[in-house]
Structures are given as structure tokens and as C-alpha cells.
Design a protein around this motif. Structure first.
Motif, PDB file in Angstrom:
ATOM      1  N   ASP A  60       0.986  -1.745  -0.186  1.00 43.53           N
ATOM      2  CA  ASP A  60       0.236   0.296  -0.063  1.00 43.53           C
ATOM      3  C   ASP A  60       0.974   1.195   0.562  1.00 43.53           C
ATOM      4  O   ASP A  60       0.502   1.938  -0.591  1.00 43.53           O
ATOM      5  N   GLU A  61       2.082   1.664   0.820  1.00 49.47           N
ATOM      6  CA  GLU A  61       2.603   2.811   1.065  1.00 49.47           C
ATOM      7  C   GLU A  61       3.217   2.691  -0.416  1.00 49.47           C
ATOM      8  O   GLU A  61       3.769   3.837  -0.998  1.00 49.47           O
ATOM      9  N   GLN A  62       4.079   1.448  -0.840  1.00 49.99           N
ATOM     10  CA  GLN A  62       4.994   1.760  -1.847  1.00 49.99           C
ATOM     11  C   GLN A  62       4.295   2.129  -3.274  1.00 49.99           C
ATOM     12  O   GLN A  62       4.392   3.285  -4.628  1.00 49.99           O
ATOM     13  N   ASN A 116       3.154   6.091  -7.130  1.00 45.47           N
ATOM     14  CA  ASN A 116       1.355   6.408  -8.069  1.00 45.47           C
ATOM     15  C   ASN A 116       1.920   7.600  -8.032  1.00 45.47           C
ATOM     16  O   ASN A 116       1.675   9.180  -9.070  1.00 45.47           O
ATOM     17  N   THR A 117       2.304   8.277  -7.183  1.00 45.22           N
ATOM     18  CA  THR A 117       2.088  10.138  -6.725  1.00 45.22           C
ATOM     19  C   THR A 117       3.236  10.142  -7.291  1.00 45.22           C
ATOM     20  O   THR A 117       3.061  11.385  -7.890  1.00 45.22           O
ATOM     21  N   ILE A 149      -7.126  11.069 -10.946  1.00 44.34           N
ATOM     22  CA  ILE A 149      -7.696  11.474 -12.039  1.00 44.34           C
ATOM     23  C   ILE A 149      -6.063  11.044 -13.272  1.00 44.34           C
ATOM     24  O   ILE A 149      -5.929   9.837 -14.024  1.00 44.34           O
ATOM     25  N   LEU A 150      -5.465  11.716 -13.032  1.00 43.96           N
ATOM     26  CA  LEU A 150      -4.227  11.577 -13.581  1.00 43.96           C
ATOM     27  C   LEU A 150      -3.229  10.701 -13.398  1.00 43.96           C
ATOM     28  O   LEU A 150      -2.107   9.742 -13.671  1.00 43.96           O
ATOM     29  N   ILE A 151      -3.449   9.716 -12.268  1.00 48.89           N
ATOM     30  CA  ILE A 151      -3.143   8.461 -11.851  1.00 48.89           C
ATOM     31  C   ILE A 151      -3.133   7.214 -12.599  1.00 48.89           C
ATOM     32  O   ILE A 151      -2.807   6.351 -12.827  1.00 48.89           O
ATOM     33  N   LYS A 152      -5.270   7.426 -12.001  1.00 47.41           N
ATOM     34  CA  LYS A 152      -5.586   6.434 -12.531  1.00 47.41           C
ATOM     35  C   LYS A 152      -5.797   6.286 -13.849  1.00 47.41           C
ATOM     36  O   LYS A 152      -5.811   4.744 -14.398  1.00 47.41           O
TER      37      LYS A 152
END
Length: 384
Positions: A87-89, A94-95, A367-370
Motif C-alpha cells: 500500500d505504501e509503495q 503513483n504520487t 484522475i491523472l494517476i488512475k
């Protein structure tokens, strides 16, 4: 046949301008994005911090050999409060991809709008130069005033300064964009079919995203990590059993001896000042982060409202800009044409602010990440 071969050679040797999609694709090779692959899990559930083996030999009349192993133990929180890295990774990776994409989007957007601004300002400079000459002739003929002449010169110098600044900004942006695509043969960037303010308005109306923003999720993660670190620091200070040592000693012409040594600390008899300072530091940092979280409010809704308000201001300015001017080259018409160029420049500045805030909204709403595989500032949203 020779002619066909020559045409193929010429077409293959023609340099192609760098596209926005090529630039955005480099986000996946960003060093910060790739570095998060190195994150390791801390949930091993292994009570041992370290294991050391040792061998020793003594010669003091009777030769003796000693071999053994020392087990250094974790404190209880270290043992039980570890976390899986998944989860952390995923959040951090993604960020970082979102940040890398946003940086490239901003550079492409600014480059495109800077070029549009330059065209507008170049036209304004040309008009201002003609207007200054016309005011000079009018002043000499006794029909104009020195105030109008000086005002015209002031406008010309202002537009020339803006032109100089925009030219410098464009060159710096071009250099930055090309640094992301160093193998490009043509040192040019293809023009964008840029999304307009109304496109952004429609996107915000159609897709409303509720829940925590990305920034809030990161703060939650920071608070969680600080809480874990604080528990570990406290646990080490309160830890009674520190290590276990097992050894075997064999003397010449004597029986083998086995030893078990337990290393303990008694917390009530001593105090680690550095450990307490570390605890205080973590408690303060966590409290500040908690305060930041509570004061952030509904970031997504606030950002969306801010963009929609700016869009309404843009629409009002756009309506004013539609006022037509005459075709005659009179002083009044020239003055109005120059003012119109200033209005166009102001609209481009507003469009820039709105679009950059929209990109921030796309990042914060994830949105930019997904869905990172399309160009969000292109009207057709081309695939990256």
C-alpha cells in the motif's frame, strides 16, 4: 525505382518535431518514480534484529576455543507493528508518477500559451510603434497632446518588456522540454491542440470526484509512519531483553562447556535522553501534521469551486473582448486595437491560471494517476 528509393530516403531523413505525447511518456522513466521500487516491507514478523557469530581462541597455559552466536532482539513494537510495503509503495509510486506528469504538463502548457502570448504581444508592439508615430505627427500638427504621446510611448515600452520576458521564458521552457527527450532530431515542439476553458468547465460538470484529495492521503501516510516510528522509539527504551548469547567453550583435555548469556536493560534505573528527545520531536511533528490535516478542509471541492469561479470571470472578460473596432487607421481605432491586444493577453493569462489549476485538480483527484495514458491538455485527449 531509383526515384522511389530517393523519396523513401528523404522522408526518413526529415526531422519530426517533438510531440507532447513523447514528452509525457518520459514520466515513466523519471528517477523519483523508479526509486520507489526499492521500498522494502517492515512486516517480517521476525523478532531478531541481528545475528552475529563469533570464534575465539585463548592460550594461557591451557589452550581453549570458544564458538558462539549472539541474537540481538527487536523490541515488541518493532516485531509486531511492521507494515507490508504494497500500500505504501503503491501510494508513493503513483504520487511520484503524478508529480512527474504534472511537471511535464505544466511545461508543455506554458510553452504553448507563451507562444500564443508572443504572437499577441508582437502584434501589439507593431501597433504601438505605429501609434507612437501617429501621436508624434498629431502633436507636431497641434492636434494632439504631449500626455497622449507619452502614454503611447509608455505602452510601447511596456509591450516590449513583456515581449522580452516572454521570449526568455519560451526559450527556457523549450530547453527544459527537450531535456526530457534528448534523442530528438528536431529541436522543436509540435503545437498543441490545447483544451479551452469551456472544455474544462464541461469536464468539471460531468465528473465530480468526492473523497480525500491525494495530498490528504499523503498526510495520513506521514502521520501513520510517525506513529509507527514513535512506538518503536518508546519500545526500544522500555525493552527489557536486548540480546541472547549462546556459546561453546572447549579446553584441551577438559570437558566442553556451554554458556547462555542474557543481556537485559532495566528501564526504571536509567533514562536515554536522546530517545526522549526523539520522542518529543516525533510527537511535535505528528501534532503539526494532524493540525495541517484538520485545517485543509475539503480540498477537492474548494479547488473545483475556485476553478469554476475563475471560469465565470473568464467568460465575462471574453464577452467584453468581442466588441468590434473599425477598420480605419484613425488614432481612436489604433488605440482600441492596442487595448484589444491587451485584453487578448489577459485572457491567455486567465486561461493559463485555469488550466494549471485544472491539472492540479486532476492530480489531487487521482484522475491523472488512475488513467495516466492520455493527454489531458489535448482537445482529442490523444493516447500517450
Amino acid at each position: 525505382m531509383k526515384l522511389f528509393g530517393l523519396l523513401v530516403f528523404l522522408s526518413s531523413s526529415v526531422a519530426v518535431a517533438v510531440t507532447a505525447e513523447q514528452v509525457l511518456k518520459t514520466a515513466w522513466t523519471d528517477k523519483t518514480y523508479l526509486s520507489y521500487d526499492e521500498i522494502q516491507a517492515t512486516d517480517s514478523r521476525n523478532p531478531l534484529r541481528n545475528v552475529e557469530g563469533f570464534v575465539g581462541r585463548e592460550q594461557n597455559g591451557t589452550e581453549a576455543t570458544e564458538i558462539g552466536v549472539k541474537f540481538q532482539l527487536k523490541s515488541w513494537p518493532e516485531w509486531t507493528r511492521g507494515r507490508d510495503k504494497t500500500d505504501e509503495q503503491k501510494l508513493l509510486k503513483n504520487t511520484s508518477l503524478g508529480w512527474a506528469l504534472q511537471t511535464r504538463y505544466n511545461a508543455l502548457l506554458l510553452f504553448e500559451l507563451t507562444q500564443q502570448k508572443l504572437k499577441c504581444v508582437e502584434d501589439a508592439v507593431s501597433l504601438s510603434e505605429r501609434y507612437v508615430k501617429a501621436q508624434s505627427l498629431s502633436l507636431r500638427a497641434g492636434r494632439g497632446t504631449s500626455k497622449a504621446f507619452l502614454s503611447a510611448k509608455s505602452d510601447l515600452y511596456r509591450f516590449q518588456r513583456i515581449q522580452s520576458t516572454l521570449t526568455q521564458e519560451r526559450d527556457l521552457l523549450l530547453k527544459r522540454i527537450l531535456n526530457w527527450v534528448p534523442d530528438a532530431k528536431e529541436k522543436k515542439v509540435e503545437s498543441l491542440d490545447l483544451i479551452q476553458v469551456e472544455d474544462i468547465s464541461m469536464a468539471l460538470q460531468e465528473h465530480f470526484h468526492d473523497g480525500d484529495s491525494l495530498s490528504k492521503k499523503i498526510i495520513h501516510e506521514e502521520i501513520e509512519q510517525m506513529g509507527q516510528e514513535l512506538a518503536i522509539v518508546k519500545g526500544r527504551e522500555q525493552q527489557w531483553i536486548k540480546a541472547l548469547e549462546l556459546s561453546q567453550k572447549k579446553k584441551k583435555d577438559a570437558d566442553t562447556q556451554y554458556e547462555v548469556e542474557l543481556v537485559i536493560q532495566i528501564p526504571i534505573l536509567g533514562s536515554d535522553v536522546l530517545a526522549k528527545q526523539k520522542q518529543n520531536e516525533l510527537i511535535l511533528k505528528r501534532a503539526l501534521k494532524q493540525k495541517e490535516l484538520e485545517e485543509s478542509g475539503d480540498q477537492l471541492q474548494n479547488l473545483r469551486t475556485q476553478i469554476l469561479n475563475l471560469i465565470e470571470i473568464y467568460r465575462s472578460a471574453k464577452k467584453m473582448e468581442r466588441i468590434t473596432v473599425g477598420t480605419l487607421d484613425s488614432l481612436t481605432n489604433m488605440d482600441r486595437k492596442i487595448a484589444q491586444r491587451q485584453e487578448q493577453l489577459d485572457l491567455l493569462n486567465q486561461q493559463q491560471e485555469i488550466t494549471m489549476l485544472y491539472l492540479n485538480y486532476l492530480l489531487e483527484s487521482e484522475i491523472l494517476i488512475k488513467n495516466p495514458d492520455k493527454n489531458y491538455i489535448d482537445k482529442k485527449q490523444k493516447e500517450i
